[in-house]
Design a protein around this motif. Sequence first.
Motif, mmCIF file in Angstrom:
data_model
loop_
_atom_site.group_PDB
_atom_site.id
_atom_site.type_symbol
_atom_site.label_atom_id
_atom_site.label_comp_id
_atom_site.label_asym_id
_atom_site.label_seq_id
_atom_site.Cartn_x
_atom_site.Cartn_y
_atom_site.Cartn_z
ATOM 1 N N UNK A 77 50.399 -3.739 42.310
ATOM 2 C CA UNK A 77 50.633 -3.439 40.897
ATOM 3 C C UNK A 77 50.785 -1.938 40.674
ATOM 4 N N UNK A 78 49.967 -1.153 41.352
ATOM 5 C CA UNK A 78 50.072 0.300 41.189
ATOM 6 C C UNK A 78 51.461 0.789 41.598
ATOM 7 N N UNK A 79 51.960 0.299 42.732
ATOM 8 C CA UNK A 79 53.308 0.678 43.168
ATOM 9 C C UNK A 79 54.357 0.220 42.162
ATOM 10 N N UNK A 80 54.150 -0.957 41.601
ATOM 11 C CA UNK A 80 55.074 -1.526 40.621
ATOM 12 C C UNK A 80 55.109 -0.683 39.348
ATOM 13 N N UNK A 81 53.935 -0.312 38.846
ATOM 14 C CA UNK A 81 53.879 0.478 37.614
ATOM 15 C C UNK A 81 54.447 1.881 37.831
ATOM 16 N N UNK A 82 54.218 2.434 39.006
ATOM 17 C CA UNK A 82 54.823 3.728 39.330
ATOM 18 C C UNK A 82 56.349 3.634 39.295
ATOM 19 N N UNK A 83 56.883 2.609 39.942
ATOM 20 C CA UNK A 83 58.333 2.450 40.028
ATOM 21 C C UNK A 83 58.964 2.229 38.660
ATOM 22 N N UNK A 84 58.240 1.591 37.765
ATOM 23 C CA UNK A 84 58.767 1.317 36.426
ATOM 24 C C UNK A 84 58.552 2.481 35.460
ATOM 25 N N UNK A 85 57.837 3.497 35.897
ATOM 26 C CA UNK A 85 57.580 4.638 35.035
ATOM 27 C C UNK A 85 56.423 4.443 34.086
#
Length: 292
Positions: A145-153
Amino acid sequence: MTGRGARVPAPVKRVVHFGSRSYGRVTAPARMLPSFLICGGQRCGTTSLYRALAAHPAVLKAVLHKGVHYFDTSYHRGMSWYRAHFPLRRTALKVEQRFGMPAQTFESSPYYLYHPQAAARIARDLPGVKLIALVRDPVERAHSQHAHELARGFESETSFAKALALEPARLCGEEDRLAGDPRAYSFAHQHHAYRARGEYATYLARTAARVGRGWIHVVESERFFAEPSMVYREVLDFLGLPHLGDPPFERHNARPRPSGMDPGLRRELAAYYEPHDDALATWLGRTPGWRR
């Protein structure tokens, strides 16, 4: 020139979606409501299961978006707005005439499982609806999730460890605020609950208290990806749908991690989740695979 696979510009997509929703509202009384929902959890394979179920001949997916997010962040828009996202009943009738079974429609909004108001809203507005919840190793889920939220800004802290350290302050009071105010919204609660969202049994119990335990089917995502055909059949049985062949089973929305996880942090998280995993075992009927 735009080719067949060209990406539709965002402004054009917004206009199309607005027009479709406007038409959908006008025709809302003639539209289906979902008979089942994928309600979570985030980064647990919900998109992959959604695509597999949407390929079933008797299943009609939501129009425009796989996740409508009505029962969490858009409840103030009303049921006509929600109905606008689903197929017309005449479309369902054509499916029934063709395949000899009633058509079903659904959507997938992984925030439903975690949002404190969603279960009560679902029980009130969709009595008898069936819920599918996917779970995975909560340590891996949090990191993903952390990687996902980073990628989405949606996350500015690039360090997973630091984001976890920030979580208590970010979420302080947000659960109570959301539970107490039906129009409240919390960006941090939706996007920064890395550790909290892995406490699956807590949210399953809360949901079961509203909709009934027999209306919830829990899928271990590691098992779904290892034995997709068997798990798919089990889900169809839960939904009362016949097996008419397997769809393509593919992984969707996988994201690369910006960095590996510190072994010490992994051990700390695994220890934290141990009692939550033990509680989850009663839902799965066995110890979660990541604990064996």
